[in-house]
Design an enzyme around this catalytic site. Sequence first.
Site, PDB file in Angstrom:
ATOM      1  N   ASP A   1     -62.391 -20.243  80.950  1.00 20.09           N
ATOM      2  CA  ASP A   1     -63.283 -21.235  81.516  1.00 20.09           C
ATOM      3  C   ASP A   1     -64.714 -20.700  81.403  1.00 20.09           C
ATOM      4  O   ASP A   1     -65.132 -19.830  82.155  1.00 20.09           O
ATOM      5  CB  ASP A   1     -62.894 -21.471  82.982  1.00 20.09           C
TER       6      ASP A   1
ATOM      7  N   PHE B   1     -62.831 -20.710  90.272  1.00 23.88           N
ATOM      8  CA  PHE B   1     -63.199 -22.119  90.474  1.00 23.88           C
ATOM      9  C   PHE B   1     -63.125 -22.822  89.133  1.00 23.88           C
ATOM     10  O   PHE B   1     -63.807 -22.434  88.176  1.00 23.88           O
ATOM     11  CB  PHE B   1     -64.604 -22.260  91.061  1.00 23.88           C
TER      12      PHE B   1
ATOM     13  N   LYS C   1     -71.770 -27.780  81.853  1.00 22.61           N
ATOM     14  CA  LYS C   1     -73.016 -27.300  82.460  1.00 22.61           C
ATOM     15  C   LYS C   1     -74.144 -27.121  81.445  1.00 22.61           C
ATOM     16  O   LYS C   1     -74.747 -28.085  81.003  1.00 22.61           O
ATOM     17  CB  LYS C   1     -72.745 -26.035  83.261  1.00 22.61           C
TER      18      LYS C   1
END
Length: 376
Positions: free
Chosen positions: A207, A122, A236
């Site tokens: 990532d 993702f 995040k």
Amino acid sequence: MTSLFNNYARRAVHLVKGQGTVVTDDQGKEYLDFTSGIAVVSLGHAHPTIVKALQNQSEKLWHISNLFESPEQEKLAESLTKDTDLSYALFCNSGAEANEAAIKLARKHTGKHLILTFEKSFHGRTFGAMSATGQDKIRQGFGPLLESFETLPFNDVDALKGAANENVAAIMLEVIQGEGGVNSVEPAFAQAIMEACQQHGILLIIDEVQTGIGRTGTRYAYEQTALKPDIVTLAKGLGGGFPIGALIAGKDLFDTFGPGSHGTTFGGNPLAVAVAQTVVDHVFEPTFLQDVQDKSAYFKAQLQSVLPTEKFSVRGNGLLLGIHSNEEIAPVIQKAEQQGLLLVPAGTNVIRLLPPLTVSKKEIDQAVAILKNILN
């Protein structure tokens, strides 16, 4: 009746206050928040040092755009790249933006277009990031995707060797697939990736949007592997709850992003940078990271002592853990919420555990007791 789109499967809980690991709804009910806003609230809710940093900056300067020098951005960039093989940073607003920037940088630098990504990955919901994501449910209904992505099975060395060649610009992966089921890169696969990159002149994009900034017990999750990235993306937990994303990259890529090649209106604004610097100053302290590792080991041991091994297994690192189940876990998440524990899934069969990095062992014990009651 609502004026909002229905693109979120919202829960019927209205949270109005948070302090540390505990959040409170509009009825006064308290919950242990083991979602952290999906790995965002790294230092817990309303951490006093973050609150003070934001208040102080809000009284000085909110936004000036990236047309002007920013010593604060310089300092944050140095903090993120210190003691790594990476040298430069670019700030944006989210993980998807950071991954879009990484895709652009890799393609522009190499002059090649093909990027290898992996099943169950993702990387975000913008068109480029969605095209890189290895989950059909994310892609369905949007028509033709961005070209030049090839999705391979995760941890499949043979598939990687068959796809890697001189036409590949980059390999893009998560060290632990958070959304895809808390699946960790295996050592042999990490080694195969490095060999492929070196043999064929391929850039490596990692990532770290969910795994970075101490979430796995080290500054970055790749530090626990043989992987040596050319580009790392962050978001995040970097802002501790305030929106910010970042790309950090090696010195060889500096000239590729010259003036006009990429930009963002709000990226790296003074409010976001002040908060992120405060988070990094806390999280990157060796004693703090060791504490995360200690709590991770304790959490895993407690879970393994109460869960029947024939039905459940615990995976992940740091405070990004997953309980893999033989059955669908949506009812478990619902029951946990009723008993005062907030959780998120990672696919249909995995409970994802993402408490703030500041969670206490007492709070871990409380969460384990609730899970034991439900799962047994």
